[in-house]
Design a protein around this motif. Structure first.
Motif, PDB file in Angstrom:
ATOM      1  N   ALA A   1       0.830  -1.190   0.000  1.00  0.00           N
ATOM      2  CA  ALA A   1       0.000   0.000   0.000  1.00  0.00           C
ATOM      3  C   ALA A   1       0.873   1.252   0.000  1.00  0.00           C
ATOM      4  CB  ALA A   1      -0.942  -0.023   1.193  1.00  0.00           C
ATOM      5  N   HIS A   2       1.964   1.214   0.708  1.00  0.00           N
ATOM      6  CA  HIS A   2       2.854   2.380   0.761  1.00  0.00           C
ATOM      7  C   HIS A   2       3.384   2.724  -0.629  1.00  0.00           C
ATOM      8  CE1 HIS A   2       5.783   5.256   2.176  1.00  0.00           C
ATOM      9  NE2 HIS A   2       6.711   4.589   1.531  1.00  0.00           N
ATOM     10  N   ARG A   3       3.851   1.725  -1.365  1.00  0.00           N
ATOM     11  CA  ARG A   3       4.393   1.965  -2.714  1.00  0.00           C
ATOM     12  C   ARG A   3       3.332   2.605  -3.601  1.00  0.00           C
ATOM     13  NH1 ARG A   3       8.014   3.797  -5.393  1.00  0.00           N
ATOM     14  NH2 ARG A   3       9.389   2.717  -3.982  1.00  0.00           N
ATOM     15  N   ILE A   4       2.102   2.134  -3.526  1.00  0.00           N
ATOM     16  CA  ILE A   4       1.022   2.681  -4.350  1.00  0.00           C
ATOM     17  C   ILE A   4       0.755   4.132  -3.977  1.00  0.00           C
ATOM     18  CG2 ILE A   4      -1.422   2.464  -4.964  1.00  0.00           C
ATOM     19  CD1 ILE A   4      -1.026  -0.607  -4.328  1.00  0.00           C
ATOM     20  N   ASN A   5       0.748   4.452  -2.695  1.00  0.00           N
ATOM     21  CA  ASN A   5       0.515   5.829  -2.276  1.00  0.00           C
ATOM     22  C   ASN A   5       1.663   6.751  -2.682  1.00  0.00           C
ATOM     23  OD1 ASN A   5      -2.106   5.638  -1.272  1.00  0.00           O
ATOM     24  ND2 ASN A   5      -1.357   4.728   0.619  1.00  0.00           N
ATOM     25  N   VAL A   6       2.889   6.257  -2.685  1.00  0.00           N
ATOM     26  CA  VAL A   6       4.024   7.036  -3.194  1.00  0.00           C
ATOM     27  C   VAL A   6       3.834   7.280  -4.694  1.00  0.00           C
ATOM     28  CG1 VAL A   6       6.505   6.971  -3.669  1.00  0.00           C
ATOM     29  CG2 VAL A   6       5.654   6.305  -1.417  1.00  0.00           C
ATOM     30  N   MET A   7       3.373   6.265  -5.414  1.00  0.00           N
ATOM     31  CA  MET A   7       3.111   6.418  -6.846  1.00  0.00           C
ATOM     32  C   MET A   7       2.022   7.461  -7.091  1.00  0.00           C
ATOM     33  SD  MET A   7       3.237   2.470  -8.174  1.00  0.00           S
ATOM     34  CE  MET A   7       2.783   2.910  -9.868  1.00  0.00           C
ATOM     35  N   ARG A   8       0.986   7.455  -6.272  1.00  0.00           N
ATOM     36  CA  ARG A   8      -0.089   8.450  -6.404  1.00  0.00           C
ATOM     37  C   ARG A   8       0.489   9.857  -6.265  1.00  0.00           C
ATOM     38  NH1 ARG A   8      -5.528   7.173  -5.601  1.00  0.00           N
ATOM     39  NH2 ARG A   8      -5.766   9.248  -4.696  1.00  0.00           N
ATOM     40  N   GLU A  36      -8.711  -6.415  -1.429  1.00  0.00           N
ATOM     41  CA  GLU A  36      -9.690  -5.489  -0.841  1.00  0.00           C
ATOM     42  C   GLU A  36      -9.019  -4.433   0.029  1.00  0.00           C
ATOM     43  OE1 GLU A  36     -13.141  -7.301   0.905  1.00  0.00           O
ATOM     44  OE2 GLU A  36     -13.150  -8.862  -0.632  1.00  0.00           O
ATOM     45  N   MET A  37      -8.044  -4.825   0.823  1.00  0.00           N
ATOM     46  CA  MET A  37      -7.334  -3.871   1.665  1.00  0.00           C
ATOM     47  C   MET A  37      -6.579  -2.863   0.802  1.00  0.00           C
ATOM     48  SD  MET A  37      -4.145  -2.838   3.074  1.00  0.00           S
ATOM     49  CE  MET A  37      -3.061  -4.174   2.669  1.00  0.00           C
ATOM     50  N   LEU A  38      -5.889  -3.333  -0.229  1.00  0.00           N
ATOM     51  CA  LEU A  38      -5.151  -2.435  -1.113  1.00  0.00           C
ATOM     52  C   LEU A  38      -6.085  -1.471  -1.831  1.00  0.00           C
ATOM     53  CD1 LEU A  38      -2.564  -4.930  -2.609  1.00  0.00           C
ATOM     54  CD2 LEU A  38      -2.081  -3.000  -1.087  1.00  0.00           C
ATOM     55  N   ALA A  39      -7.213  -1.975  -2.319  1.00  0.00           N
ATOM     56  CA  ALA A  39      -8.179  -1.119  -3.007  1.00  0.00           C
ATOM     57  C   ALA A  39      -8.674  -0.025  -2.073  1.00  0.00           C
ATOM     58  CB  ALA A  39      -9.340  -1.952  -3.532  1.00  0.00           C
ATOM     59  N   SER A  40      -8.967  -0.384  -0.846  1.00  0.00           N
ATOM     60  CA  SER A  40      -9.448   0.582   0.130  1.00  0.00           C
ATOM     61  C   SER A  40      -8.378   1.621   0.460  1.00  0.00           C
ATOM     62  CB  SER A  40      -9.893  -0.146   1.394  1.00  0.00           C
ATOM     63  OG  SER A  40     -10.272   0.772   2.382  1.00  0.00           O
ATOM     64  N   GLU A  41      -7.173   1.172   0.750  1.00  0.00           N
ATOM     65  CA  GLU A  41      -6.079   2.074   1.130  1.00  0.00           C
ATOM     66  C   GLU A  41      -5.684   3.019   0.002  1.00  0.00           C
ATOM     67  OE1 GLU A  41      -4.140   2.395   4.054  1.00  0.00           O
ATOM     68  OE2 GLU A  41      -5.729   1.217   4.982  1.00  0.00           O
ATOM     69  N   ALA A  42      -5.733   2.543  -1.240  1.00  0.00           N
ATOM     70  CA  ALA A  42      -5.269   3.329  -2.385  1.00  0.00           C
ATOM     71  C   ALA A  42      -6.396   3.990  -3.161  1.00  0.00           C
ATOM     72  CB  ALA A  42      -4.462   2.434  -3.325  1.00  0.00           C
ATOM     73  N   LEU A  43      -7.644   3.845  -2.695  1.00  0.00           N
ATOM     74  CA  LEU A  43      -8.821   4.367  -3.400  1.00  0.00           C
ATOM     75  C   LEU A  43      -8.893   3.826  -4.831  1.00  0.00           C
ATOM     76  CD1 LEU A  43      -8.870   8.088  -2.212  1.00  0.00           C
ATOM     77  CD2 LEU A  43     -10.153   6.163  -1.291  1.00  0.00           C
ATOM     78  N   ALA A  44      -8.662   2.536  -4.959  1.00  0.00           N
ATOM     79  CA  ALA A  44      -8.699   1.886  -6.270  1.00  0.00           C
ATOM     80  C   ALA A  44     -10.093   1.343  -6.549  1.00  0.00           C
ATOM     81  CB  ALA A  44      -7.684   0.745  -6.337  1.00  0.00           C
TER      82      ALA A  44
END
Length: 74
Positions: A1-8, A36-44
């Motif tokens: 999730a952290h990597r995705i948020n850095v990408m955002r 599901e957790m990743l989708a929620s954390e990253a607003l995917a």
């Protein structure tokens, strides 16, 4: 999730922007398990195996696992 948020952040997305998340590589089983957790954390709005070659991408070693990730405004 952290990597995705850095990408955002690197892609210049607003905090509330919804994304499509795509991935491939050895990280696939982990993403599938925590989809599901990743989708929620990253607003995917979607989490899909396989890359489309568009959007903001990253590839490399993620905690010892070769990975490729793409995000794109949904």
């Amino acid at each position: 999730a952290h990597r995705i948020n850095v990408m955002r952040k690197d892609a210049g997305l607003a905090i509330a922007d919804r994304i499509a998340l795509r991935y491939e590589g050895a990280i696939a089983p982990t993403v599938a398990r925590y989809r599901e957790m990743l989708a929620s954390e990253a607003l995917a709005t979607s989490v899909t195996a396989g890359l489309a070659g568009s959007g903001h991408s990253w590839s490399g070693d993620l905690n010892g696992v070769q990975s490729a990730i793409e995000i794109e405004i949904a």
